[in-house]
Design an enzyme around this catalytic site. Sequence first.
Site, PDB file in Angstrom:
ATOM      1  N   HIS A  88      -5.403   0.100   1.066  1.00 35.36           N
ATOM      2  CA  HIS A  88      -5.968  -1.213   1.403  1.00 35.36           C
ATOM      3  C   HIS A  88      -7.116  -1.090   2.399  1.00 35.36           C
ATOM      4  O   HIS A  88      -7.874  -2.040   2.594  1.00 35.36           O
ATOM      5  CB  HIS A  88      -4.877  -2.135   1.965  1.00 35.36           C
ATOM      6  CG  HIS A  88      -4.474  -1.833   3.368  1.00 35.36           C
ATOM      7  ND1 HIS A  88      -3.657  -0.775   3.706  1.00 35.36           N
ATOM      8  CD2 HIS A  88      -4.789  -2.436   4.534  1.00 35.36           C
ATOM      9  CE1 HIS A  88      -3.481  -0.758   5.012  1.00 35.36           C
ATOM     10  NE2 HIS A  88      -4.142  -1.763   5.538  1.00 35.36           N
TER      11      HIS A  88
ATOM     12  N   GLU B 267       1.141   1.779  13.331  1.00 36.22           N
ATOM     13  CA  GLU B 267       0.129   1.768  12.279  1.00 36.22           C
ATOM     14  C   GLU B 267      -1.019   0.946  12.831  1.00 36.22           C
ATOM     15  O   GLU B 267      -1.090  -0.261  12.649  1.00 36.22           O
ATOM     16  CB  GLU B 267       0.708   1.157  11.002  1.00 36.22           C
ATOM     17  CG  GLU B 267      -0.104   1.476   9.763  1.00 36.22           C
ATOM     18  CD  GLU B 267      -1.248   0.511   9.543  1.00 36.22           C
ATOM     19  OE1 GLU B 267      -2.267   0.636  10.258  1.00 36.22           O
ATOM     20  OE2 GLU B 267      -1.128  -0.347   8.666  1.00 36.22           O
TER      21      GLU B 267
ATOM     22  N   ASP C 213       0.871  -1.178   0.000  1.00 36.01           N
ATOM     23  CA  ASP C 213       0.000   0.000   0.000  1.00 36.01           C
ATOM     24  C   ASP C 213       0.910   1.230   0.000  1.00 36.01           C
ATOM     25  O   ASP C 213       1.371   1.685   1.038  1.00 36.01           O
ATOM     26  CB  ASP C 213      -0.901  -0.028   1.231  1.00 36.01           C
ATOM     27  CG  ASP C 213      -1.907   1.120   1.251  1.00 36.01           C
ATOM     28  OD1 ASP C 213      -1.695   2.123   0.540  1.00 36.01           O
ATOM     29  OD2 ASP C 213      -2.906   1.013   1.985  1.00 36.01           O
TER      30      ASP C 213
ATOM     31  N   GLU D 119     -10.837  -3.239  15.131  1.00 38.86           N
ATOM     32  CA  GLU D 119      -9.741  -3.960  15.773  1.00 38.86           C
ATOM     33  C   GLU D 119      -9.290  -3.322  17.073  1.00 38.86           C
ATOM     34  O   GLU D 119      -8.522  -3.916  17.823  1.00 38.86           O
ATOM     35  CB  GLU D 119      -8.537  -4.149  14.829  1.00 38.86           C
ATOM     36  CG  GLU D 119      -8.857  -5.069  13.656  1.00 38.86           C
ATOM     37  CD  GLU D 119      -7.649  -5.434  12.839  1.00 38.86           C
ATOM     38  OE1 GLU D 119      -6.626  -4.728  12.931  1.00 38.86           O
ATOM     39  OE2 GLU D 119      -7.725  -6.428  12.106  1.00 38.86           O
TER      40      GLU D 119
END
Length: 631
Positions: A553, A388, A278, A397
């Site tokens: 992505h 990240e 990405d 998440e």
Amino acid sequence: MSKNAKRESEEDWNDSEDEDMEEQNWDDFVADDDDEDDFDSEMLCLFCVSTFKSNDEFFQHCKSAHKFDFRKLKNGFELDFYGCFKLFNYVRSQVAKNSCWACGCTFGSKEDLHGHLHDVVNFEECEQPWDDDKYLKPFLQEDPLLHSFFEDDESEKDYNVIADDDQLVRIWNTEKLKIDDESDLETMAPACTSSLKDGSKQIVYDASATHSTLEVLSDKLTVSSCNLSNGGPSFGNPNKKPLQNFPAKISDNEILNVNRSYFGSYSSFGIHREMISDKVRTDAYHSALTDNPSLLRGAVVMDVGCGTGILSLFAAKAGASRVFAVEASDKMAEVASQIAKENGLLWCESKKERSDDCTGVIKVVHSMIEDVSSEEVKPQSVDVLVSEWMGYCLLYESMLSSVLTARDKWLKPGGAILPDTATMFVAGFAKGATSIPFWEDVYGFSMSCVGKELVEDASKHPIVDVVDSQDIVTSTAVLQTFDLVTMRSEEMNFTRTVELEPKFDISKSIPGSESRTMWCYGVVLWFENGFTSRFCHENPVILSTSPYTPSTHWSQTIFTFKEPIALSSGKSKANISAAVGTEASPAMKLSLRISIARAQEHRSIDIAVEATAIGFEGRKHSLPVQIFNLC
């Protein structure tokens, strides 16, 4: 880290490991059931150690023994569900201090307090010290009273539960919202890895009754309010029985298993290739880390969730004196060490391990960030914290909470966080962002029935896909902004109301025409992260997942309305007998109330979308609330 919902690595788990986990889970599950039975059966008196198995016995005892007449208090103070909830927690907190809940007098012993307890004489003059959101947090963990008092009250009469914008509704990080009717249960989706029928990228959801935070059991739900300002959603339902809030009982073992699966999923090299490939993502981090020498040169850096260690390698290249690469995945912690060693950047603390190819600055710490010990990393010793952490729709998440944990424990006062800001955006999209156009003309044949069914399915589950900027038909609004330097983890649960206005291509407008009508089929969410000049003095960077910039992505997250809403570019002759937002009476703008909260299933999130079409003459039409689960 990023986020492939297909979980490619789940296939890498061998059968013996699964059998071991299942055997262990079954034992724990049985134990939890036993605990739950005990939990539900005994209610501790507000004032003494007596316990009761029914509401009637409980309240009768409080009334006769302690002069606490709940029904009289509720009616006298006109307490709603939340008022009662807060009252119970307030009383327990006062009794624990040997203080009278009614007048505040404090005594030296429980016996003296019990001898003093009295009823409220004048409801009009009495203040309500429990009317504070802090009393929405249970004083006793898993207090059965808080789960059952409304059942007793239902026998007397129905009442509304309406949450104001400032109310704390989701009391714990996770909870269930249960609504009376079961008519809509069949619409819940079967699994979180299902693909769209037309082959679109994928649907990312989990709507099973046991895993979704929000059990939507009524297709006639009318939303009075939905508030997540400090925690989670609750929906007023003025025409039916009160909505019931239950705290989720997520065992430590369940969280452990979810974490194990989550971190294990990152053992797949395919996921890491997708992230590194990405270019928008990786270039942003590379630029922020290597083009800001005043920040990185000589700094102690911590990389939270390092994966392959690519960000740690960037930091080392930029001149960091030490990089702590923290990784919970067994496989990837080993791989990160090998990669750092292969590039001459691995640092070995032990003299026995140290060699010519182990004299670098990167130390790989195999651990969840929450479990890193002070021996491995000295508290408040890190100059730069990088991670990240972003997921689909930014918060999927729930890795942001780990970054905040690292910030609070390891970052020096005044230290830098990369990125240091995150902003969520929302806009409306047209039919072109749905599957309808494809199925309208298939080699000259109409298959529109398929497109309509797919749109109906999409109205129940969020879709992660790329939206063409030409399909954005409204203005863009900022939904939420996070400052990672100052924010608290509770702020990840929120409710915001925004307004969207129709956006028309002026170049395509017909001269002299009064108005044009377009259809908004739903809303799309995206985010951007800022590596701002607060820390990146030489070269600030923006990482955007917008439809107006090159795709990433993360794509965008799509929430489809059950019915499209007609929007008009100018005042038109509306049929006042028609509902606003229909072709006969287009809306001039769209009001959105969006709530996002961490779901009951660990690392998942719930999103509630309430849309209101607003007409030129001030009329409004609210669509039924839609609740999505991103898992």
